[in-house]
Design an enzyme around this catalytic site. Structure first.
Site, PDB file in Angstrom:
ATOM      1  N   PHE A  13       2.352  -1.692   8.773  1.00  0.00           N
ATOM      2  CA  PHE A  13       2.685  -1.748  10.192  1.00  0.00           C
ATOM      3  C   PHE A  13       2.665  -3.210  10.608  1.00  0.00           C
ATOM      4  O   PHE A  13       1.738  -3.948  10.258  1.00  0.00           O
ATOM      5  CB  PHE A  13       1.653  -0.971  11.026  1.00  0.00           C
ATOM      6  CG  PHE A  13       1.791   0.524  10.954  1.00  0.00           C
ATOM      7  CD1 PHE A  13       1.323   1.222   9.854  1.00  0.00           C
ATOM      8  CD2 PHE A  13       2.380   1.231  11.992  1.00  0.00           C
ATOM      9  CE1 PHE A  13       1.448   2.601   9.787  1.00  0.00           C
ATOM     10  CE2 PHE A  13       2.512   2.617  11.939  1.00  0.00           C
ATOM     11  CZ  PHE A  13       2.042   3.311  10.833  1.00  0.00           C
ATOM     12  N   ALA A  14       3.650  -3.642  11.332  1.00  0.00           N
ATOM     13  CA  ALA A  14       3.726  -5.045  11.718  1.00  0.00           C
ATOM     14  C   ALA A  14       2.490  -5.483  12.498  1.00  0.00           C
ATOM     15  O   ALA A  14       2.092  -6.655  12.428  1.00  0.00           O
ATOM     16  CB  ALA A  14       4.980  -5.290  12.548  1.00  0.00           C
ATOM     17  N   ASP A  15       1.857  -4.549  13.196  1.00  0.00           N
ATOM     18  CA  ASP A  15       0.639  -4.888  13.930  1.00  0.00           C
ATOM     19  C   ASP A  15      -0.417  -5.440  12.961  1.00  0.00           C
ATOM     20  O   ASP A  15      -1.251  -6.247  13.344  1.00  0.00           O
ATOM     21  CB  ASP A  15       0.048  -3.662  14.635  1.00  0.00           C
ATOM     22  CG  ASP A  15       1.134  -2.810  15.318  1.00  0.00           C
ATOM     23  OD1 ASP A  15       2.032  -2.301  14.606  1.00  0.00           O
ATOM     24  OD2 ASP A  15       1.071  -2.660  16.545  1.00  0.00           O
ATOM     25  N   PHE A  16      -0.388  -4.991  11.711  1.00  0.00           N
ATOM     26  CA  PHE A  16      -1.387  -5.424  10.738  1.00  0.00           C
ATOM     27  C   PHE A  16      -1.188  -6.864  10.309  1.00  0.00           C
ATOM     28  O   PHE A  16      -2.040  -7.429   9.622  1.00  0.00           O
ATOM     29  CB  PHE A  16      -1.375  -4.551   9.476  1.00  0.00           C
ATOM     30  CG  PHE A  16      -1.597  -3.088   9.712  1.00  0.00           C
ATOM     31  CD1 PHE A  16      -1.373  -2.182   8.693  1.00  0.00           C
ATOM     32  CD2 PHE A  16      -2.024  -2.603  10.946  1.00  0.00           C
ATOM     33  CE1 PHE A  16      -1.576  -0.826   8.885  1.00  0.00           C
ATOM     34  CE2 PHE A  16      -2.226  -1.255  11.154  1.00  0.00           C
ATOM     35  CZ  PHE A  16      -1.997  -0.358  10.123  1.00  0.00           C
TER      36      PHE A  16
ATOM     37  N   GLU B  36      -4.829  -6.409   3.116  1.00  0.00           N
ATOM     38  CA  GLU B  36      -3.662  -7.169   3.577  1.00  0.00           C
ATOM     39  C   GLU B  36      -3.728  -8.641   3.206  1.00  0.00           C
ATOM     40  O   GLU B  36      -2.727  -9.244   2.864  1.00  0.00           O
ATOM     41  CB  GLU B  36      -3.499  -7.042   5.098  1.00  0.00           C
ATOM     42  CG  GLU B  36      -2.752  -5.795   5.540  1.00  0.00           C
ATOM     43  CD  GLU B  36      -3.582  -4.541   5.425  1.00  0.00           C
ATOM     44  OE1 GLU B  36      -4.821  -4.676   5.305  1.00  0.00           O
ATOM     45  OE2 GLU B  36      -3.016  -3.436   5.438  1.00  0.00           O
TER      46      GLU B  36
ATOM     47  N   HIS C 132      -0.293   0.564  16.507  1.00  0.00           N
ATOM     48  CA  HIS C 132       0.696   0.832  15.453  1.00  0.00           C
ATOM     49  C   HIS C 132       2.114   0.820  15.995  1.00  0.00           C
ATOM     50  O   HIS C 132       3.001   1.374  15.382  1.00  0.00           O
ATOM     51  CB  HIS C 132       0.418   2.207  14.806  1.00  0.00           C
ATOM     52  CG  HIS C 132      -0.839   2.264  14.009  1.00  0.00           C
ATOM     53  ND1 HIS C 132      -2.081   2.267  14.590  1.00  0.00           N
ATOM     54  CD2 HIS C 132      -1.050   2.307  12.669  1.00  0.00           C
ATOM     55  CE1 HIS C 132      -3.012   2.327  13.642  1.00  0.00           C
ATOM     56  NE2 HIS C 132      -2.423   2.344  12.466  1.00  0.00           N
TER      57      HIS C 132
ATOM     58  N   GLU D  99       0.845  -1.199   0.000  1.00  0.00           N
ATOM     59  CA  GLU D  99       0.000   0.000   0.000  1.00  0.00           C
ATOM     60  C   GLU D  99       0.880   1.249   0.000  1.00  0.00           C
ATOM     61  O   GLU D  99       1.733   1.412   0.868  1.00  0.00           O
ATOM     62  CB  GLU D  99      -0.906  -0.015   1.242  1.00  0.00           C
ATOM     63  CG  GLU D  99      -1.868  -1.201   1.251  1.00  0.00           C
ATOM     64  CD  GLU D  99      -2.477  -1.493   2.629  1.00  0.00           C
ATOM     65  OE1 GLU D  99      -3.017  -2.594   2.813  1.00  0.00           O
ATOM     66  OE2 GLU D  99      -2.401  -0.614   3.523  1.00  0.00           O
TER      67      GLU D  99
END
Lengths: 427, 343, 326
Positions: C83-86, C60, C129, C29
């Site tokens: 973001f790794a959280d995603f 994602e 995030h 993205e």
């Protein structure tokens, strides 16, 4: 009609076979009795024939792959269209040789004593290992630590204790085959005895020496009667003066040094392709630490010492060894070694040379035996003090004749020397 | 093998239509073999020779066969855990498939994957996927690769009605439409998710076709039990994709004769519903059609007999097969063939 | 030699690989025309064009799924999860799909792809995030996981990851994007599964990852100057495969182990290392093994609170010093 070709039973205990070759290809017309494939088991390699006729439609187990007895390896007369991929190598076997799936982490198997000292003071795992490896008295150390007000025995406490020792009982530099261990009570059937780090390192050195040095052993029978006569006559005085017993060993050591001066190659070490003869004799003497291992502390400049001097020096080193007080200096620099095995009455011992030395003497029990004594009046049988003296030598340094000559000289010295001269004339 | 020469067609134009008799015999053969093989799987499960779970496609053969014949070698297919039919339809062997269900070494993946993950790369079957919707974006990726490399294969993705409500379905359709990917999405609407009628949980009547417009795609609903119908729509969608026309979403109406999985006796179906659908049994329909085209009974019988023979042979081969050696436990976690996560 | 920021190193690493291999493609993205929300991929779109550098919708699952399908059929994709959280949004692809594909297919299918993602906190983005989630990916059998701490490691490990035939998750650290480091000219290729001893020492071993590495180094300096403690600092770099030998050898030397972990405490990456050391190196330990971690809480947005949460150099100094002298 479809028939399956299976891996045949090739022997009672054979469970699988490896296909070495296929003699037919897919699409070939097979007649009954045709050789189909060659299979190897751990007992035999044979050819397998077809028992039916038809077109070979499928090969399931290819060259190099293994099939269990009874498994389908091919199909005759079946559908010719593509099937599941042919197995052609034992890929799975290659895959997981890294570790067992249930041993992803290797748990150590050694145990190094309790996590608490006798007085309850905690001991760190590292400290416990070091205590074991260095033979430290854990009770004393724990007490010292508690006395200091510290709460645990850690590496620092162990290192401090080691520093306080007069000398560090480092790993022995001379390695000799350990004597048999007479246990007070025999270990139970199947007991597992872990070797501590010292033994392991010693063992490694032993193995290395055995593996790299071409050992040849020679022995000679020595009549110790004259030595014994002097020994017995001097014994009481010696004990009174020096506080310990006079044994055969100082005589043997003295004779060895004298013989070495005539045969200097015995007292040498290898440096690449050259043999470096040592001017001085630094004699290693094997000491049994109450069946807890062997060390071979060195008597320096042994060639300068009389039998008494040697007796005292040997005694000093032996005491230090038993007290765990040998220094690195004590254990290094030896040019020749004596392995004295007589205490248990053995006849013969073939010791392992301690590199970089090129020879090692062994002595065993000395005792009364019938011998032939030649006199001008004739030959007579008489009881004599007989013992076998042997030498393991490095055949690269010299050969049998030289070694034999040395032993012969040693025997001569032991049998004919005026041993009284070794002792002070005034009594 | 039967061929057009064996047939005497009373209606020449029917016999020489766009599909032709040869292809129709192929469609018939596939449906019969899928049916017979799936029924055998049913029996083997009862005998406890197939363990775990199994999701049968009995009643849904026409979709698999129609697409199987329409697809070319080199096209990639992705299906769900109800993928036995799709795997056979691409040419994988019965013993490879049954063997995998029986978790034997002869199986397509030597028992490593099981019934829900049938894979045969040599036949273009790039996996069967158990997580609902997961393979739709994966099919997009395969299609993206074809587009990127200028390769002419199409990626076909089979899934059920339940998939149309999961996030990955919507992401994949949007993605494929925006990038105009050569992918065909095929929804086999058999009216039920697991135990729940799809109509009770979906905002629209046709769970796939009524969503097509949201992604700028054509609304396509077909009779999924008529292999000719499926074949034709498949060919059209494949050609469109192959020529750069982008993705399609095809809803095939069908019905499964058994429960969701072997464990499900499907008592949630209203009375009479199964009987109604059995009248629309795709194999029965197709057998009739062949007769209408004048294909001789012997020819039809030969196909069915050969199918049964193949199923028998496959069953025997699978029963004779050992299970995989235990070294396979840790094989192929990583590319080097092993599983080492540390040194 | 040049001085490069960590973020520029990301672009350079990707470019190096895309130049080398036509099959390497990149999707995510805002990664193309915008050069990435963190400006980590600036210039790639201009250099390689829209065919190879593709901007995606906010999808994602589609991003990872498409990367997987492309990898399975012949490409070598790099996929960005912003973001790794995603990763939690598309975690099916990490946990169930790409990681298990090879095993379930008995080696028929492979998945040579790289997921690169902006991991970790210290940038005031708030709880969703900012989390460090390398441990989420470490625990999945079948993937590989790296987390570089310097620009040169970014390039070298990116190259190694792209060339690796297995799926690799590449955790970049958002708070490190601005740091600078020396980077040699020419191609840089590192090796997965290798840790680095950045600072040799004798008194204790400190194992750290990503943002915690510079903090551990700073702490080691203070420990030496103010407390006479000579700490050995190891940058783990690669969680899977894990370079246990370097860590075990270090503990054999020092007898003491500390880990510095940004992830919230429970099941952090250090827990596994500690377990291995307590097992295999038990007899080398002179004291308890201590993990210095972020507490087990979501991260606050407020800067003073976030700074308290993540292990700081001074917290590391304090803990190491107290434990060693205890």
């Amino acid at each position: 009609m479809t028939s399956t070709i299976i891996m045949p039973q090739l022997g009672e205990t054979v469970a699988e076979g490896k296909v070495l070759a296929w003699f037919k290809s897919i699409g070939d017309e097979i007649r009954e009795g045709d050789n189909l494939f060659e299979v190897e088991t751990d007992k035999v390699t044979i050819e397998v024939q077809a028992v039916v006729a038809g077109r070979l439609s499928e090969i399931r187990v290819g060259v190099g792959a293994t099939a269990k007895v009874g498994e389908v390896v091919a199909v005759i007369g079946g559908d010719m269209t593509a099937k599941a991929p042919v197995r052609t190598e034992a890929r799975a076997a290659r895959a997981s040789q890294w570790r067992s799936p249930f041993e992803e982490v290797s748990t150590p198997t050694e145990k190094f004593g309790s996590s608490k000292g006798p007085n309850g003071v905690r001991i760190t795992p590292l400290a416990r290992r070091l205590i074991s490896e260095h033979g430290i008295d854990v009770a004393r150390l724990s007490a010292d630590v508690a006395r200091r007000g510290a709460t645990k025995v850690d590496e620092a406490a162990v290192r401090a204790a080691l520093a306080e020792r007069p000398s560090e009982p480092a790993t022995p530099s001379v390695v000799i085959a350990p004597p048999p261990k007479p246990a007070d009570s025999p270990p139970p059937e199947g007991a597992v005895i872990s070797l501590n780090a010292v033994r392991l390192r010693t063992g490694e050195r032993l193995a290395e020496n055995w593996r790299t040095i071409p050992h040849v052993f020679q022995a000679i029978e020595v009549d110790f009667t004259r030595v014994d006569r002097v020994r017995k006559s001097r014994k009481a005085d010696f004990q009174a003066t020096h506080g310990f017993s006079l044994t055969f060993l100082p005589f043997i050591a003295r004779a060895t040094c004298l013989a070495i001066s005539a045969y200097p190659q015995i007292n040498a070490r290898f440096s690449g392709a050259t043999l470096i003869l040592s001017r001085d004799i630094h004699l290693g003497i094997a000491v049994d630490l109450n069946h807890n291992g062997l060390v071979a502390p060195v008597v320096r400049e042994a060639g300068e010492l009389t039998a008494i001097g040697l007796a005292k020096a040997i005694r000093r080193q032996t005491e230090k060894a038993k007290a765990g007080k040998l220094s690195a200096d004590d254990l290094s620099g030896g040019t020749y070694t004596i392995s004295n095995n007589g205490a248990f009455g053995t006849t013969l011992t073939t010791p392992i040379i301690n590199a970089p030395q090129v020879g090692i003497l062994s002595t065993d029990a000395i005792g009364l035996k019938p011998a032939v004594v030649s006199t001008p009046e004739g030959d007579f049988l008489a009881p004599r003090m007989i013992g076998i003296v042997g030498q393991s030598f490095d055949h690269r340094a010299f050969d049998g004749a030289y070694s034999a000559a040395f032993l012969s000289r040693l025997k001569l010295i032991l049998e004919t020397r005026n041993w009284d001269e070794e002792f002070p004339s005034d009594r | 093998m039967a061929s057009a020469k064996d047939a005497t067609a009373p209606n020449e134009s029917l016999a020489n239509d766009d599909i032709g008799l040869d292809r129709r015999l192929e469609l018939f053969r596939l449906q019969v073999e899928i049916r017979d093989c799936e029924k055998r799987a049913f029996d083997l499960f009862l005998q406890n020779l197939i363990k775990g779970t199994s999701h049968l496609s009995i009643g849904q053969e026409a979709v698999a066969a129609g697409f199987g014949v329409a697809m070319r070698k080199g096209d990639k297919s992705f299906c769900t855990y109800r993928g036995h039919a799709h795997t056979l339809a691409r040419g994988a062997s019965m013993e490879g498939m049954l063997g995998e269900l029986m978790l034997r070494d002869i199986g397509l993946m030597r028992g490593k994957g099981g019934s829900m993950h049938l894979t045969s790369v040599e036949h273009g079957v790039l996996g069967s996927y158990a997580i609902i919707g997961a393979h739709l974006p994966i099919a997009c990726g395969s299609a993206w690769r074809a587009q990127y490399l200028g390769e002419k294969d199409v990626s076909v993705c089979f899934f059920g009605d339940g998939t149309t409500n999961i996030g990955a379905f919507h992401e994949a359709l949007n993605f494929a439409a925006v990038w105009k990917l050569p992918v065909v999405f095929v929804c086999e609407n058999n009216l039920y998710m697991e135990y729940t009628p799809i109509s009770e949980v979906t905002a629209v009547k046709h769970p796939a076709a009524d969503r097509a417009a949201a992604y700028g795609l054509e609304r396509i609903v077909v009779d999924g039990n008529d292999a000719d119908v499926v074949y034709r729509i498949a060919l059209a969608a494949l050609e469109m994709a192959r020529n750069g026309g982008g993705p399609s979403l095809i809803e095939c109406l069908t019905y499964r004769h058994s429960g969701h999985s072997r464990a499900d006796p499907a008592k949630y179906r209203p009375p009479g519903e199964l009987e109604e659908w059995l009248k629309r049994d795709p194999v029965v329909i197709y057998r009739e059609r062949l007769r209408e085209f004048g294909v001789k009974q012997e020819t039809i019988d030969a196909v069915e007999a050969e199918s049964k023979r193949k199923v028998e042979a496959a069953t025997e081969a699978c029963k004779a097969s050992p299970q995989a050696p235990v070294e396979l436990l840790t094989a192929d976690v990583y590319a080097d063939g092993g599983w080492a996560w540390r040194n | 030699m040049a001085e490069l920021t960590y973020r520029d190193a990301v672009a350079r690493g990707i470019a190096q690989e895309m130049e080398r291999d036509e099959r390497v493609v990149f999707l995510g993205e805002d990664i193309g025309k915008a050069g990435g929300v963190f400006k980590t991929t600036v210039g790639l779109y201009e250099k390689f064009g829209p065919r190879r550098v593709r901007d995606t919708p906010i999808s994602e699952q589609a991003i990872l799924g498409a990367a997987m399908g492309a990898a399975m059929t012949g490409l070598r994709p790099i996929a960005e999860i912003m973001f790794a959280d995603f990763l939690a949004v598309c975690f099916d692809y990490v946990a169930n799909e790409m990681s298990k594909l090879r095993y379930m297919s008995n080696g028929q299918l492979a998945c040579p792809l790289v997921i690169r993602t902006g991991n970790g906190g210290g940038v005031r983005f708030g709880a969703q995030h900012s989390q460090a989630v390398e441990n989420w990916t470490m625990m999945i059998p079948g993937v590989k996981v790296v987390a570089p701490s310097s620009p040169v490691d970014v390039i070298g490990l990116m190259a190694a990851a792209v060339r690796d035939p297995d799926p690799v998750i590449f955790h970049e650290h958002k708070a490190l994007y601005a740091i600078k480091g020396e980077v040699p000219d020419g191609e840089i290729l590192d090796k997965l599964g290798t840790a680095k001893i950045l600072r040799p020492g004798r008194d204790c071993t400190i194992v750290a990852l990503a943002l915690m590495v510079p903090r551990a180094l700073a702490a080691a300096e203070i420990l030496r100057q103010e407390h006479g403690v000579d700490a050995e600092v190891i940058d783990v770099r690669s969680l899977v495969p894990l370079d246990t030998q370097t860590i075990l050898a270090s503990v054999a030397k020092t007898g003491r182990l500390f880990t510095v972990e940004e992830n919230p405490r429970l099941c952090g990456w250090g827990a596994e290392i500690v377990s291995i050391v307590a097992d295999e190196a038990f007899w080398d330990l002179d004291g308890p093994i201590v993990r210095i971690t972020t507490p087990h809480i979501p991260l606050p947005a407020a800067d003073h609170l976030e700074d308290l949460a993540l292990p700081s150099a001074s917290r590391i100094v304090d803990k190491v010093h107290r434990v060693l002298n205890g």
